[in-house]
Every structure is written in structure tokens, then in C-alpha cells.
Design a protein around this motif. Structure first.
Motif, short mmCIF file in Angstrom:
data_model
loop_
_atom_site.label_atom_id
_atom_site.label_comp_id
_atom_site.label_asym_id
_atom_site.label_seq_id
_atom_site.Cartn_x
_atom_site.Cartn_y
_atom_site.Cartn_z
N GLY A 75 0.80 -1.22 0.00
CA GLY A 75 0.00 0.00 0.00
C GLY A 75 0.83 1.27 0.00
N GLY A 76 2.16 1.12 -0.04
CA GLY A 76 3.02 2.29 -0.18
C GLY A 76 3.71 2.77 1.07
N LEU A 77 3.55 2.07 2.19
CA LEU A 77 4.23 2.50 3.41
C LEU A 77 5.69 2.08 3.40
CD1 LEU A 77 1.67 1.73 6.28
CD2 LEU A 77 2.14 3.91 5.16
N ARG A 78 6.52 2.84 4.10
CA ARG A 78 7.89 2.43 4.33
C ARG A 78 7.91 1.32 5.37
NH1 ARG A 78 10.98 8.35 4.55
NH2 ARG A 78 10.46 8.97 2.40
N ARG A 79 9.02 0.58 5.43
CA ARG A 79 9.05 -0.61 6.28
C ARG A 79 8.77 -0.29 7.75
NH1 ARG A 79 10.24 -5.66 5.46
NH2 ARG A 79 10.96 -5.20 3.35
N ARG A 80 9.32 0.78 8.26
CA ARG A 80 9.10 1.10 9.67
C ARG A 80 7.62 1.39 9.94
NH1 ARG A 80 12.23 5.88 13.09
NH2 ARG A 80 11.17 5.51 15.08
N GLU A 81 7.01 2.16 9.05
CA GLU A 81 5.58 2.46 9.20
C GLU A 81 4.75 1.20 9.02
OE1 GLU A 81 5.63 7.03 7.44
OE2 GLU A 81 5.18 5.34 6.12
N ALA A 82 5.14 0.36 8.07
CA ALA A 82 4.40 -0.88 7.81
C ALA A 82 4.44 -1.79 9.03
CB ALA A 82 4.97 -1.59 6.59
N ARG A 83 5.59 -1.88 9.68
CA ARG A 83 5.71 -2.74 10.86
C ARG A 83 4.87 -2.20 12.02
NH1 ARG A 83 12.17 -4.45 10.62
NH2 ARG A 83 11.87 -6.02 8.99
N GLN A 84 4.85 -0.87 12.16
CA GLN A 84 4.03 -0.29 13.23
C GLN A 84 2.56 -0.51 12.97
OE1 GLN A 84 4.99 1.40 16.27
NE2 GLN A 84 2.84 0.77 16.50
N LEU A 85 2.13 -0.31 11.74
CA LEU A 85 0.73 -0.54 11.39
C LEU A 85 0.38 -2.01 11.59
CD1 LEU A 85 -1.95 0.45 10.25
CD2 LEU A 85 -1.03 0.08 7.94
N THR A 86 1.27 -2.91 11.19
CA THR A 86 1.05 -4.35 11.38
C THR A 86 0.87 -4.68 12.85
OG1 THR A 86 2.29 -4.96 9.39
CG2 THR A 86 2.09 -6.63 11.11
N ALA A 87 1.74 -4.15 13.69
CA ALA A 87 1.64 -4.42 15.13
C ALA A 87 0.31 -3.93 15.69
CB ALA A 87 2.80 -3.75 15.86
N ASP A 88 -0.13 -2.74 15.26
CA ASP A 88 -1.40 -2.19 15.74
C ASP A 88 -2.58 -3.06 15.32
OD1 ASP A 88 0.02 -0.15 16.83
OD2 ASP A 88 -0.73 1.42 15.49
N ILE A 89 -2.58 -3.48 14.07
CA ILE A 89 -3.69 -4.28 13.56
C ILE A 89 -3.74 -5.65 14.24
CG2 ILE A 89 -4.59 -5.47 11.52
CD1 ILE A 89 -3.53 -3.12 9.85
N LEU A 90 -2.58 -6.30 14.39
CA LEU A 90 -2.55 -7.60 15.03
C LEU A 90 -3.05 -7.51 16.47
CD1 LEU A 90 0.88 -9.00 13.78
CD2 LEU A 90 -1.40 -9.56 12.93
N ALA A 91 -2.69 -6.44 17.16
CA ALA A 91 -3.15 -6.26 18.54
C ALA A 91 -4.66 -6.05 18.59
CB ALA A 91 -2.42 -5.08 19.19
N GLU A 92 -5.17 -5.22 17.70
CA GLU A 92 -6.59 -4.89 17.74
C GLU A 92 -7.48 -6.05 17.32
OE1 GLU A 92 -7.81 -1.03 16.40
OE2 GLU A 92 -5.75 -0.33 16.42
N LEU A 93 -6.98 -6.91 16.44
CA LEU A 93 -7.78 -8.04 15.97
C LEU A 93 -7.49 -9.32 16.74
CD1 LEU A 93 -7.92 -7.62 12.10
CD2 LEU A 93 -9.37 -6.62 13.86
#
Length: 255
Positions: free
Chosen positions: A116-134
Motif C-alpha cells: 500500500g506504499g508504506l515504508r518498512r518502519r511504518e508498515a511494521r508499526q501498522l502491522t503491530a497495531d492491527i494484530l493487537a486490535e484483531l
């Protein structure tokens, strides 16, 4: 930068006007007009064969409309393919779930974020947030093809969220879960979507789930709109009572 600080797109509306799809003379969707707004959850409900999944397929571009039009704000999506609509932020999930079986759950979600166009650091943070919330943190490092069907379905939703959609089209995301699990999942999706300004169209058969999670409901029967509005008003509509709770479906009207 945390996932919740990523730029939020301006408010938008995904709208189908007089949409229709015909199969060998059968009008699966017949002149339906509906709209989904940024940050809301719209429940699309109706009995089996009412046209819910066909409507989802029309909006996502999986099916080409026989009649009517589909717009995202001023953009005409009516003749665009499913792939091109995803570029506008219209993302659809499927009941079966679609993931990369040889990747871990975290890798699946991060790949979608990077795509979706995120840089790796942003992608990892977004991934961590989504995994936690779901509720996927405990299986984050397990290979996807080793998970249950239910967890695979949730992983597919996590991937869809990681692509930062403007509109997310969900086809029975909580299938196979009990009522409390289903409400928890859809509530998590709702909260994430609201923070990101994402509109959600939810196809769900369980009335308890949609009543507890949706901002508005749109009711279909035989491919046509029956009514739409806030859940409390829709529930009291005589036509909806007949469809869901009357003798046609062998349910008690007071349930």
C-alpha cells in the motif's frame, strides 16, 4: 510515527445508484441505491438469496453492473475492474479468506502494508497495531497455512486493513464464531476504521451482531431495497419484521 498518526484521507462517499445485475433473466440485484460514508459501518442484510453478495460484487468490481452506476465521490467506478477499484481504496474480503500460506501472519499483514506504499518502519508499526486490535498477537509468528479457518479469515481482514482502504467491503467476516466473538471482531474493525476514516459495508446474517455494531442498516429482499436507516428504526419496520421474524422464516416476531 504510529499507525493511528498516519494521514487520514478526507471524508468520502461510495455510492451505487439504481444498480442492477441480471443472470439469465434473473434480477439478482434490481435497482438498488445505497451509499457508504467514511467512518461508518453500514450493515447490508436480508434473507438468503436477497442479493447481498451480488451487491458486494458490484461495488468491488467483481461483477460488472447490468444497469446503474457506482461512484466514489466524483470518480465513476462503474466500468472499472476490481484491481483498478482497489487503487481508489475500495477493498473487498471473502468468506474463505485469502492469505499467503507460507508466510507468517505478521508477514502477511506487513506485505499488504508495504504494497500500500508504506515504508518498512511504518508498515511494521501498522502491522503491530492491527494484530493487537484483531487479537492476532499470539499467532503473529505462525505460518498462515497452519491456522484454523477462522484465524485465516481474520488474517485476510487484517491484510485488507493494512492496505489502508477508504472503503472496506466485508462478506460475513465473523462466520463460524459465536455472538460475543463476532461482536468483538466487528467492533475492533469498526474502531480501527473510524480512526482511519474508512467506511465499512458489512454483509452479516446474524441480526444480534449487526444491531450491536452497525451505524445504519440497508435491507434487501429479492434483489430490491426494503428499507434503510438506524438499526432501532429498521428493527421495528413491519416489512423487516415479516422478512426476518414472521412466518416466512419461522422466527418469533418478539425475538
Amino acid at each position: 510515527m504510529s499507525a493511528t498518526q498516519l494521514a487520514t484521507p478526507p471524508p468520502s462517499v461510495l455510492r451505487m445508484a439504481e444498480g442492477g445485475i441480471h443472470f439469465d433473466g434473473v434480477r439478482a440485484v434490481d435497482g438498488v441505491t445505497l451509499e457508504v460514508r467514511s467512518g461508518e459501518v453500514l450493515g447490508l442484510i436480508g434473507p438468503n438469496g436477497s442479493g447481498k453478495t451480488s451487491t458486494l460484487n458490484l461495488l468491488s468490481g467483481m461483477l460488472r453492473a447490468t444497469s446503474g452506476s457506482i461512484h466514489l465521490d466524483d470518480h465513476d467506478l462503474t466500468r472499472l475492474s476490481m484491481r483498478r477499484r482497489t487503487r481508489f481504496g475500495v477493498v473487498r474480503t471473502f468468506q474463505s479468506g485469502r492469505v499467503f500460506g507460507r508466510l507468517t501472519i505478521a508477514e502477511n499483514v506487513e506485505a499488504a502494508a508495504l504494497g500500500g506504499g508504506l515504508r518498512r518502519r511504518e508498515a511494521r508499526q501498522l502491522t503491530a497495531d492491527i494484530l493487537a486490535e484483531l487479537g492476532l498477537e499470539d499467532v503473529a509468528h505462525q505460518q498462515a497455512d497452519a491456522l484454523t479457518a477462522g484465524r485465516i479469515r481474520i488474517t485476510a481482514i487484517a491484510r485488507a486493513l493494512a492496505s489502508r482502504p477508504r472503503f472496506l467491503l466485508l462478506d460475513e467476516p465473523a462466520a463460524g464464531q459465536n455472538e460475543s466473538e463476532a461482536i468483538a471482531l466487528i467492533t475492533a474493525i469498526r474502531e480501527f476504521a473510524q480512526r482511519r476514516g474508512c467506511g465499512v459495508l458489512l454483509v452479516e446474517h446474524d441480526m444480534s451482531v449487526v444491531m450491536g455494531t452497525c451505524d445504519r442498516l440497508h435491507v434487501l429482499d429479492s434483489g430490491r431495497t426494503v428499507t434503510e436507516g438506524e438499526p432501532a428504526l429498521v428493527r421495528r419496520d413491519p416489512k423487516v419484521i415479516e422478512i426476518y421474524f414472521g412466518k416466512r422464516h419461522d422466527h418469533d416476531a418478539e425475538r
